[in-house]
Structure formats: C-alpha cells, structure tokens
Design a protein around this motif. Sequence first.
Motif, PDB file in Angstrom:
ATOM      1  N   ALA A   1       0.847  -1.191   0.000  1.00  0.00           N
ATOM      2  CA  ALA A   1       0.000   0.000   0.000  1.00  0.00           C
ATOM      3  C   ALA A   1       0.883   1.241   0.000  1.00  0.00           C
ATOM      4  N   TRP A   2       0.366   2.311  -0.588  1.00  0.00           N
ATOM      5  CA  TRP A   2       1.043   3.599  -0.518  1.00  0.00           C
ATOM      6  C   TRP A   2       0.069   4.614   0.051  1.00  0.00           C
ATOM      7  N   LEU A   3       0.607   5.641   0.695  1.00  0.00           N
ATOM      8  CA  LEU A   3      -0.255   6.673   1.263  1.00  0.00           C
ATOM      9  C   LEU A   3       0.323   8.043   1.002  1.00  0.00           C
ATOM     10  N   VAL A   4      -0.561   9.019   0.918  1.00  0.00           N
ATOM     11  CA  VAL A   4      -0.197  10.429   0.818  1.00  0.00           C
ATOM     12  C   VAL A   4      -1.075  11.202   1.786  1.00  0.00           C
ATOM     13  N   GLU A   5      -0.501  12.238   2.365  1.00  0.00           N
ATOM     14  CA  GLU A   5      -1.222  13.081   3.317  1.00  0.00           C
ATOM     15  C   GLU A   5      -0.936  14.543   3.010  1.00  0.00           C
ATOM     16  N   LEU A   6      -1.820  15.377   3.474  1.00  0.00           N
ATOM     17  CA  LEU A   6      -1.624  16.818   3.457  1.00  0.00           C
ATOM     18  C   LEU A   6      -1.929  17.296   4.871  1.00  0.00           C
ATOM     19  N   ASP A   7      -0.907  17.815   5.552  1.00  0.00           N
ATOM     20  CA  ASP A   7      -1.021  18.142   6.975  1.00  0.00           C
ATOM     21  C   ASP A   7      -0.684  19.598   7.260  1.00  0.00           C
ATOM     22  N   PHE A   8      -1.338  20.126   8.270  1.00  0.00           N
ATOM     23  CA  PHE A   8      -0.946  21.407   8.842  1.00  0.00           C
ATOM     24  C   PHE A   8       0.109  21.091   9.892  1.00  0.00           C
ATOM     25  N   VAL A   9       1.313  21.657   9.735  1.00  0.00           N
ATOM     26  CA  VAL A   9       2.440  21.340  10.596  1.00  0.00           C
ATOM     27  C   VAL A   9       2.913  22.605  11.300  1.00  0.00           C
ATOM     28  N   HIS A  10       3.053  22.515  12.628  1.00  0.00           N
ATOM     29  CA  HIS A  10       3.632  23.615  13.396  1.00  0.00           C
ATOM     30  C   HIS A  10       5.054  23.224  13.772  1.00  0.00           C
ATOM     31  N   GLU A  11       6.016  24.051  13.363  1.00  0.00           N
ATOM     32  CA  GLU A  11       7.420  23.813  13.682  1.00  0.00           C
ATOM     33  C   GLU A  11       7.795  24.681  14.870  1.00  0.00           C
ATOM     34  N   GLU A  12       8.156  24.017  15.974  1.00  0.00           N
ATOM     35  CA  GLU A  12       8.441  24.740  17.213  1.00  0.00           C
ATOM     36  C   GLU A  12       9.630  25.696  17.068  1.00  0.00           C
ATOM     37  N   ARG A  13      10.663  25.272  16.363  1.00  0.00           N
ATOM     38  CA  ARG A  13      11.880  26.086  16.240  1.00  0.00           C
ATOM     39  C   ARG A  13      11.620  27.430  15.581  1.00  0.00           C
ATOM     40  N   THR A  14      10.825  27.434  14.493  1.00  0.00           N
ATOM     41  CA  THR A  14      10.568  28.673  13.768  1.00  0.00           C
ATOM     42  C   THR A  14       9.262  29.346  14.191  1.00  0.00           C
ATOM     43  N   GLY A  15       8.347  28.574  14.773  1.00  0.00           N
ATOM     44  CA  GLY A  15       7.038  29.116  15.130  1.00  0.00           C
ATOM     45  C   GLY A  15       6.076  29.164  13.961  1.00  0.00           C
ATOM     46  N   ASN A  16       6.479  28.666  12.795  1.00  0.00           N
ATOM     47  CA  ASN A  16       5.641  28.702  11.595  1.00  0.00           C
ATOM     48  C   ASN A  16       4.691  27.510  11.554  1.00  0.00           C
ATOM     49  N   THR A  17       3.508  27.745  11.029  1.00  0.00           N
ATOM     50  CA  THR A  17       2.563  26.675  10.733  1.00  0.00           C
ATOM     51  C   THR A  17       2.338  26.683   9.231  1.00  0.00           C
ATOM     52  N   THR A  18       2.626  25.549   8.592  1.00  0.00           N
ATOM     53  CA  THR A  18       2.532  25.450   7.140  1.00  0.00           C
ATOM     54  C   THR A  18       1.769  24.182   6.752  1.00  0.00           C
ATOM     55  N   VAL A  19       1.383  24.111   5.497  1.00  0.00           N
ATOM     56  CA  VAL A  19       0.785  22.897   4.953  1.00  0.00           C
ATOM     57  C   VAL A  19       1.927  22.106   4.326  1.00  0.00           C
ATOM     58  N   SER A  20       2.014  20.828   4.692  1.00  0.00           N
ATOM     59  CA  SER A  20       3.136  20.015   4.239  1.00  0.00           C
ATOM     60  C   SER A  20       2.650  18.626   3.821  1.00  0.00           C
ATOM     61  N   PRO A  21       3.175  18.081   2.728  1.00  0.00           N
ATOM     62  CA  PRO A  21       2.794  16.734   2.316  1.00  0.00           C
ATOM     63  C   PRO A  21       3.593  15.680   3.078  1.00  0.00           C
ATOM     64  N   GLN A  22       3.043  14.488   3.145  1.00  0.00           N
ATOM     65  CA  GLN A  22       3.733  13.315   3.670  1.00  0.00           C
ATOM     66  C   GLN A  22       3.428  12.163   2.719  1.00  0.00           C
ATOM     67  N   ALA A  23       4.326  11.190   2.660  1.00  0.00           N
ATOM     68  CA  ALA A  23       4.120  10.046   1.774  1.00  0.00           C
ATOM     69  C   ALA A  23       4.791   8.822   2.370  1.00  0.00           C
ATOM     70  N   GLY A  24       4.278   7.651   1.980  1.00  0.00           N
ATOM     71  CA  GLY A  24       4.874   6.418   2.460  1.00  0.00           C
ATOM     72  C   GLY A  24       4.452   5.230   1.631  1.00  0.00           C
ATOM     73  N   ILE A  25       5.200   4.152   1.785  1.00  0.00           N
ATOM     74  CA  ILE A  25       4.864   2.875   1.168  1.00  0.00           C
ATOM     75  C   ILE A  25       5.036   1.810   2.244  1.00  0.00           C
ATOM     76  N   SER A  26       4.102   0.840   2.280  1.00  0.00           N
ATOM     77  CA  SER A  26       4.111  -0.156   3.339  1.00  0.00           C
ATOM     78  C   SER A  26       3.791  -1.537   2.807  1.00  0.00           C
ATOM     79  N   TYR A  27       4.314  -2.533   3.521  1.00  0.00           N
ATOM     80  CA  TYR A  27       3.963  -3.935   3.258  1.00  0.00           C
ATOM     81  C   TYR A  27       3.227  -4.450   4.483  1.00  0.00           C
ATOM     82  N   TYR A  28       1.974  -4.905   4.292  1.00  0.00           N
ATOM     83  CA  TYR A  28       1.157  -5.412   5.398  1.00  0.00           C
ATOM     84  C   TYR A  28       1.361  -6.898   5.581  1.00  0.00           C
ATOM     85  N   TRP A  29       1.376  -7.334   6.840  1.00  0.00           N
ATOM     86  CA  TRP A  29       1.440  -8.768   7.121  1.00  0.00           C
ATOM     87  C   TRP A  29       0.183  -9.187   7.841  1.00  0.00           C
TER      88      TRP A  29
END
Length: 172
Positions: A144-172
Amino acid sequence: VVLALLAMLVMTLAALPARAAPPGDGRDWNRGGDTFTGAVGMHYGKIGGTGLSFRLPLQWFLYAQVAGGIWHTGDDQRHNLGLQLHYLLRQDSHLRLFTAVGTAFYYHREKTGVGPGGDIFAADTDWNYGAGVGVEVLQGSRWAWLVELDFVHEERTGNTTVSPQAGISYYW
C-alpha cells in the motif's frame, strides 16, 4: 482558503459510495481471515518522521505509526522520530480515507569548525506537531502507498505550514 478546500475534499470523498473489488482481484482491506495486523515500510514527513516505519492497529478504525531514521555522514548527524495516529473515516476494498494527528522530534548536529580545544559542533533540535487528512491505497495483495496533506507547526521557527507526507508499506 486551503482549509476550506481541504474540508470540501474530505466531505466529498467520505460521501462517495464504496465499490467492491472485482472478483479474483485479491486486493481487499476487508477480507475475512486476513486482518492486516501490521505493516512495515518507508515514510517521509514532518510530523510522521522520515525513515523506516511501523504501523499497528489499536482498533479496527485507529492505527498507530512510528517512523524514524538516523543518518551519520562524517561531520553531519541527523536523527528523527515521529509518532502518528490515523483515524479511518472511510474504508472500501482498495482505499482508506483518514485523518491524522502526530508529532516528531528532529535532531541535527554538524561540525562547523576546529578550535583550540578540538572540533566545534552546532546542534539544532525541532519538535513538529500537526494534523491533516490522507488516503492510503492498497496496490497489491499486501503493498500500500499513502499520501497526506497536513498542517504542521514547527516549534523552532514558530511557523505553521501545509506540508505533504508520503509512504509505502507492506502489510502482514
């Protein structure tokens, strides 16, 4: 505006009717006797971690994912570890629509020079946290593969941005 578009997309996808898998396809999240109890794979993201990932069900509708990595190259060291929860909004035979919430810790240490007492290093840490929406597609009988669109708050900069995430997985 982005939040409104994201909300409309989630509501539209959640309202679509589920379609059954073609007979003999072999791809089905819902097949009996095979519960897909966990997954291993690779993940990239600011709140889910970057590197090797493990996903385990907490309930049939709630998955926990841990992902992270360690990169050391000469004078550059990078570590990260992320934890996410995926709450399933919709699941048919090939597709999962979910909301996600998570946090990740990033550490970066780099050699910046040499002083009288030895090497000089600069270290930087960052905690990210956020939430968003994603889809996971069962591509084969276990991949399976997945994609996300997330609101991310970065503590170091204080910025909140929209950021993609992605992954591929093998299920057992």
